[in-house]
Design a protein around this motif. Structure first.
Motif, PDB file in Angstrom:
ATOM      1  N   SER A 295       0.832  -1.196   0.000  1.00  0.00           N
ATOM      2  CA  SER A 295       0.000   0.000   0.000  1.00  0.00           C
ATOM      3  C   SER A 295       0.867   1.247   0.000  1.00  0.00           C
ATOM      4  CB  SER A 295      -0.894   0.010   1.237  1.00  0.00           C
ATOM      5  OG  SER A 295      -1.828  -1.014   1.130  1.00  0.00           O
TER       6      SER A 295
ATOM      7  N   GLY B   9      -4.621   1.885  -7.449  1.00  0.00           N
ATOM      8  CA  GLY B   9      -5.568   0.856  -7.891  1.00  0.00           C
ATOM      9  C   GLY B   9      -4.960  -0.092  -8.910  1.00  0.00           C
TER      10      GLY B   9
ATOM     11  N   ARG C  29       4.037  -8.404 -12.078  1.00  0.00           N
ATOM     12  CA  ARG C  29       4.075  -6.987 -11.736  1.00  0.00           C
ATOM     13  C   ARG C  29       3.232  -6.255 -12.760  1.00  0.00           C
ATOM     14  NH1 ARG C  29      10.281  -7.356 -11.899  1.00  0.00           N
ATOM     15  NH2 ARG C  29       9.478  -8.815 -13.430  1.00  0.00           N
TER      16      ARG C  29
ATOM     17  N   ARG D  79       7.132   1.137 -14.306  1.00  0.00           N
ATOM     18  CA  ARG D  79       6.913   1.903 -13.092  1.00  0.00           C
ATOM     19  C   ARG D  79       7.598   1.239 -11.902  1.00  0.00           C
ATOM     20  NH1 ARG D  79       1.235   1.365 -11.781  1.00  0.00           N
ATOM     21  NH2 ARG D  79       2.040  -0.152 -10.315  1.00  0.00           N
ATOM     22  N   GLN D  80       7.821  -0.060 -12.070  1.00  0.00           N
ATOM     23  CA  GLN D  80       8.297  -0.848 -10.962  1.00  0.00           C
ATOM     24  C   GLN D  80       9.651  -0.392 -10.422  1.00  0.00           C
ATOM     25  OE1 GLN D  80       5.606  -2.612 -10.937  1.00  0.00           O
ATOM     26  NE2 GLN D  80       6.106  -2.913  -8.801  1.00  0.00           N
TER      27      GLN D  80
ATOM     28  N   PHE E  21      -7.681  -5.282   0.180  1.00  0.00           N
ATOM     29  CA  PHE E  21      -7.400  -6.715   0.358  1.00  0.00           C
ATOM     30  C   PHE E  21      -8.206  -7.208   1.552  1.00  0.00           C
ATOM     31  CE2 PHE E  21      -3.678  -5.361  -2.000  1.00  0.00           C
ATOM     32  CZ  PHE E  21      -3.504  -6.413  -2.880  1.00  0.00           C
TER      33      PHE E  21
HETATM   34  P1  ADP Z   1       5.471  -6.246  -5.871  1.00  0.00           P
HETATM   35  O1  ADP Z   1       6.645  -6.672  -5.089  1.00  0.00           O
HETATM   36  O2  ADP Z   1       5.748  -5.872  -7.272  1.00  0.00           O
HETATM   37  O3  ADP Z   1       4.592  -5.295  -5.161  1.00  0.00           O
HETATM   38  P2  ADP Z   1       3.365  -8.060  -5.283  1.00  0.00           P
HETATM   39  O4  ADP Z   1       3.203  -9.515  -5.516  1.00  0.00           O
HETATM   40  O5  ADP Z   1       3.374  -7.594  -3.871  1.00  0.00           O
HETATM   41  O6  ADP Z   1       4.667  -7.598  -6.018  1.00  0.00           O
HETATM   42  O7  ADP Z   1       2.220  -7.330  -6.052  1.00  0.00           O
HETATM   43  C1  ADP Z   1       1.969  -7.628  -7.383  1.00  0.00           C
HETATM   44  C2  ADP Z   1       1.419  -6.449  -8.114  1.00  0.00           C
HETATM   45  O8  ADP Z   1       0.167  -6.101  -7.589  1.00  0.00           O
HETATM   46  C3  ADP Z   1       2.259  -5.227  -7.946  1.00  0.00           C
HETATM   47  O9  ADP Z   1       3.204  -5.116  -8.955  1.00  0.00           O
HETATM   48  C4  ADP Z   1       1.268  -4.105  -8.031  1.00  0.00           C
HETATM   49  O10 ADP Z   1       1.151  -3.654  -9.341  1.00  0.00           O
HETATM   50  C5  ADP Z   1      -0.029  -4.693  -7.615  1.00  0.00           C
HETATM   51  N1  ADP Z   1      -0.401  -4.259  -6.263  1.00  0.00           N
HETATM   52  C6  ADP Z   1      -0.195  -4.899  -5.122  1.00  0.00           C
HETATM   53  N2  ADP Z   1      -0.681  -4.210  -4.073  1.00  0.00           N
HETATM   54  C7  ADP Z   1      -1.223  -3.091  -4.593  1.00  0.00           C
HETATM   55  C8  ADP Z   1      -1.898  -1.954  -4.014  1.00  0.00           C
HETATM   56  N3  ADP Z   1      -2.116  -1.846  -2.705  1.00  0.00           N
HETATM   57  N4  ADP Z   1      -2.299  -0.994  -4.855  1.00  0.00           N
HETATM   58  C9  ADP Z   1      -2.084  -1.088  -6.168  1.00  0.00           C
HETATM   59  N5  ADP Z   1      -1.463  -2.138  -6.779  1.00  0.00           N
HETATM   60  C10 ADP Z   1      -1.024  -3.104  -5.990  1.00  0.00           C
END
Ligand code: ADP
Length: 433
Positions: free
Chosen positions: A336, A367, A382, A387-388, A424
């Motif tokens: 988050s 979002g 991802r 953006r990552q 979540f």
């Molecule tokens: P990362 O380490 O890239 O965050 P995650 O498995 O935790 O990998 O999350 C996968 C993808 O889900 C992320 O790349 C992101 O785009 C999306 N995501 C996760 N949590 C959020 C959130 N709270 N708000 C927006 N996108 C999210």
């Protein structure tokens, strides 16, 4: 069995014949006023291959068809007669006499004695018939065996052919050719299933191989980014083009931090699938624990100008793996934090209801697009790789969260609106054993 049945049949035939003779002679005896023509009797006896003796009421022999030859000769004649039958040699028969009372209107008028060789019913034609029957049975036995043999060869071929092809497929898989066609031509259900299982095995291996390759390339890619940053910065410092100020070193520190986080995540993602997670469960107050985590996050959020709020139902006791629980919440909160924008807000909610614990982590961040939503729990997924770089994610966080939640018998789901925020929801059964 054939012998037995056949002889029984002949014996009953003979009994019928004797009954008929008895009836005829009785009739003849009465019709001729107790007198019979001896020659006629002899002819009759010869024709029937028997000996006929008639006694009167005082038991005196009045007729005997066997005047000129002994019954011993009769048997001998039969013996010689059948000699050529070879393998069906008729055994020497015994001479037997049977008595029948001759009656007229219920009164005894004499006695009829029928003498015969007890195997005389085995006439030449009967022997031939029996021999033919025997040969037919032997022949049909052979034919049956032959047909059985042919059938079993055909059927076993039909079984072994597909098995051989399955064996070839298995060998091909063994040799590393995982894209083999496992289909076989057969209508045997078990073989089709075996072939499908082998095919499935090959496909699964191919998938695993694919995952392994992707994993390796993702890992090396992920490791390379922070390492390159570190190297270029360090080189710049060595070359004297970049001052090793506190601020600059802080950047390097962050990069190292990211690297070590990544390594930790990798280790978890390797070992902790939902099947292999080892839980170290204990009883603890989940309300307090969650409160503490939130409190620890407050300064981190505030530093970035965000807020974090909690609505925690107090004193909920659970029996869970505390470290794993902390990691689940940490992963969600750090996500988050990453995806919040100006005036970002995170809201954490804990409730017990229906013997279930529900935890919600809701943010008003960027979002997730609908097309990405189903995939975010997948490893290395991802949403936007470009953006990552700025957010520093690895795509492992949520997959680890999911497997940890599921290991506790719980489930996780996500709702999100692109540009508005993400929520979540975690559900755990309260009674954990
Ligand atoms: P990362 O380490 O890239 O965050 P995650 O498995 O935790 O990998 O999350 C996968 C993808 O889900 C992320 O790349 C992101 O785009 C999306 N995501 C996760 N949590 C959020 C959130 N709270 N708000 C927006 N996108 C999210």
């Amino acid at each position: 069995m054939i012998n037995n049945r056949f002889e029984n049949y002949l014996i009953s035939e003979r009994e019928e014949k004797f009954q008929r003779i008895y009836y005829e002679i009785n009739q003849l005896y009465i019709d001729n006023n107790y007198k019979l023509d001896p020659m006629e009797l002899i002819h009759y006896a010869l024709a029937e291959d028997i000996n006929i003796i008639i006694k009167d009421t005082s038991n005196k022999i009045i007729y005997n068809s066997n005047t000129r030859r002994s019954m011993g000769m009769m048997g001998g004649m039969h013996h010689g007669h059948m000699g050529h039958m070879g393998y069906m040699h008729r055994p020497e028969g015994k001479y037997i006499e049977k008595e029948y009372p001759l009656t007229f209107e219920g009164d005894l008028i004499g006695t009829l004695i029928i003498g015969y060789i007890d195997n005389a019913y085995l006439t030449e034609s009967a022997m031939i018939f029996k021999g033919t029957l025997f040969r037919s049975f032997i022949l049909s036995g052979f034919v049956t065996i032959l047909i059985g043999l042919i059938f079993s060869i055909v059927i076993s071929n039909r079984l072994t052919q597909p098995l051989v092809s399955i064996k070839d497929t298995a060998n091909a898989i063994k040799a590393g050719n995982l894209q083999v066609d496992s289909e076989v031509k057969t209508d045997v259900k078990e073989i089709i299933e075996l072939s499908e299982a082998i095919g499935f095995l090959g496909n699964t291996l191919a998938e695993q191989e694919d995952i392994r390759k992707r994993y390796a390339s993702d890992i090396s890619h992920e490791l390379r980014t922070p390492l390159t940053t570190l190297r270029t910065h360090l080189e710049a410092i060595i070359d004297g083009v970049w001052e090793p100020t506190r601020e600059h070193l802080q950047i390097l520190m962050e990069e190292i931090q990211r690297l070590s986080n990544l390594v930790d995540n990798l280790r978890d993602s390797f070992t902790e699938t939902e099947y292999s997670i080892k839980l170290n469960k204990e009883r603890f107050n989940i309300s307090k624990e969650l409160e503490a985590i939130i409190t620890a996050y407050v300064p981190i959020y505030e530093k970035k100008g965000f807020t974090i709020l909690g609505s925690i139902e107090p004193n909920i006791e659970v029996y869970m793996d505390k470290d794993k629980f902390k990691q689940i919440i940490n992963n969600l909160l750090s996500n988050s934090l990453r995806y919040l924008e100006d005036e970002g807000q995170v809201f954490v909610d804990l409730k017990e209801n229906n013997r279930k614990i529900t935890i919600k982590v809701k943010d008003n961040g960027i979002g997730i697009k609908d097309k990405d939503l189903p995939h975010i729990f997948n490893r290395f997924y991802r949403v936007d790789t470009s953006r990552q770089k700025s957010t520093g994610g690895s795509g492992l966080g949520l997959s680890i969260v999911k497997s940890m939640v599921e290991a506790h018998g719980g489930y996780i789901y996500v709702e999100s609106q692109y540009g508005k925020g993400t929520e979540f929801t975690l559900n755990f059964p309260l009674k954990q054993t």
